[in-house]
Write an enzyme that holds these catalytic residues in place. Structure first.
Site, PDB file in Angstrom:
ATOM      1  N   SER A  90     -19.083 -19.972   8.252  1.00 50.32           N
ATOM      2  CA  SER A  90     -20.433 -20.527   8.362  1.00 50.32           C
ATOM      3  C   SER A  90     -20.854 -20.195   9.704  1.00 50.32           C
ATOM      4  O   SER A  90     -20.917 -19.028   9.985  1.00 50.32           O
ATOM      5  CB  SER A  90     -20.486 -22.055   7.918  1.00 50.32           C
ATOM      6  OG  SER A  90     -21.824 -22.551   7.940  1.00 50.32           O
ATOM      7  N   HIS A 193     -26.151 -23.534   2.633  1.00 49.66           N
ATOM      8  CA  HIS A 193     -25.668 -22.445   1.882  1.00 49.66           C
ATOM      9  C   HIS A 193     -26.030 -22.613   0.566  1.00 49.66           C
ATOM     10  O   HIS A 193     -25.289 -22.197  -0.411  1.00 49.66           O
ATOM     11  CB  HIS A 193     -23.905 -22.246   2.059  1.00 49.66           C
ATOM     12  CG  HIS A 193     -23.542 -22.115   3.602  1.00 49.66           C
ATOM     13  ND1 HIS A 193     -23.997 -21.101   4.132  1.00 49.66           N
ATOM     14  CD2 HIS A 193     -22.926 -23.029   4.256  1.00 49.66           C
ATOM     15  CE1 HIS A 193     -23.420 -21.191   5.417  1.00 49.66           C
ATOM     16  NE2 HIS A 193     -22.892 -22.348   5.643  1.00 49.66           N
TER      17      HIS A 193
END
Length: 316
Positions: A90, A193
């Site tokens: 991430s 996400h």
């Protein structure tokens, strides 16, 4: 073969930056990055409580700064050594992009600060969240999430999938768990996400052209698909798109295995990715760089498994 990895949001803890700031020059570097991020990183990394550093706008720049400080201490010095590959989970991908030479530290801090603000704003539109699903058959878990309208935002491997969606969808998951799986609600501000982050993507697309981008000097593994990416422009495009697309850390670990990775160091605040590797990559030596006390062992691991910097220069 040594891979250097950087963790994502959730790895931070109150005061975790304090011991790093005792090292020579660290406070000055952090002050410059604070100016780029328009955020007092020293305060948040040393004095702020858990709720303050859980804020997306704070957590993301703080994590990148910590990763860069610790990696700089590890790979710098009179006889610098370098890893054979870098990757990040991430927001950790931004740290990895700096370590690979794709972005300057200052541009990275500007980018991650904008990312944190934009994702926080996007999360405020609809009440959303994330839950970890531990155990169960992966295909069964994914089918179950699809049936509830949830997104598998992080497919981490080692029996861990993070689901993201609206709070009613997550409540339905808690009440109806996949077979042989546990569900743990995560303390995050939104469904990262996923499609809920689309407004943040637009913000970062507008910012990207202002960044100075070069092709990576080190092999860079993308968490979009676990592939090596040789173009700096492509890496930045992936950093932008990643905000609303799933993290495939499982594919990164498959790539590490296929390429014969024998050692992994996770930069500060390390622990999460090393934990996954211990379960998914048996036989790979791992080390979490939590505090400066871990540097000696980490340097020994780099010296044993990494590549001398002059060898990289010669290869270029």
């Amino acid at each position: 073969m040594l891979v250097l990895v950087a963790p994502g949001q959730g790895a931070q803890t109150p005061g975790f930056l304090a011991p790093w700031l005792e090292l020579p020059g660290a406070a000055d570097r952090l002050a410059g990055w604070s100016a780029a991020a328009n955020l007092d990183l020293a305060h948040y990394g040393t004095k702020a409580d858990a709720d303050e550093i859980r804020d997306t706008k704070v957590a993301q720049p703080l994590l990148v700064a910590a990763g860069l400080l610790s990696a700089g201490e590890l790979t710098g010095g009179a006889s610098p050594l370098t890893p054979d590959a870098v990757a990040g989970h991430s927001v950790g991908e931004i740290t990895a992009a700096v370590l690979a030479g794709v972005l300057s530290a200052e541009d990275a801090m500007t980018f991650v600060a904008a990312r944190g603000r934009a994702m926080a704003d996007a999360a405020a539109v609809t009440e959303t969240g994330m839950s970890a699903v531990l155990g169960g058959d992966p295909d069964t878990v994914l089918a179950h999430l699809a049936g509830l309208g949830l997104t598998p935002a992080n497919i981490n491997g080692a029996g861990q999938i993070v689901a993201a969606g609206t709070m009613p969808q997550l409540a339905a998951l808690a009440a109806d768990k996949p077979e042989k799986a546990r569900v743990i609600a995560l303390k995050v501000a939104g469904a990262f996400h996923t499609e809920h982050m689309a407004p943040a993507v637009a913000t970062l697309e507008a910012l990207a052209p202002s960044l100075a981008v070069t092709d990576p000097a080190l092999p860079y593994v993308s968490n979009a698909d676990g592939r090596f990416v040789a173009s700096g422009a492509d890496i930045v495009r992936r950093l932008v798109a990643q905000v609303s697309n799933p993290v495939r850390w499982d594919l990164c670990m498959e790539t590490f295995k296929e390429r014969g990775v024998t050692a992994m160091i996770e930069v500060s605040p390390g622990g999460t990715l090393v934990g996954l590797a211990k379960r998914a990559l048996p036989g790979v030596r791992t080390l979490a760089l939590k505090t400066p006390d871990d540097l000696e062992a980490a340097r020994a691991l780099v010296a044993e498994y990494g590549t001398p910097a002059e060898a990289v220069d010669a290869a270029e």
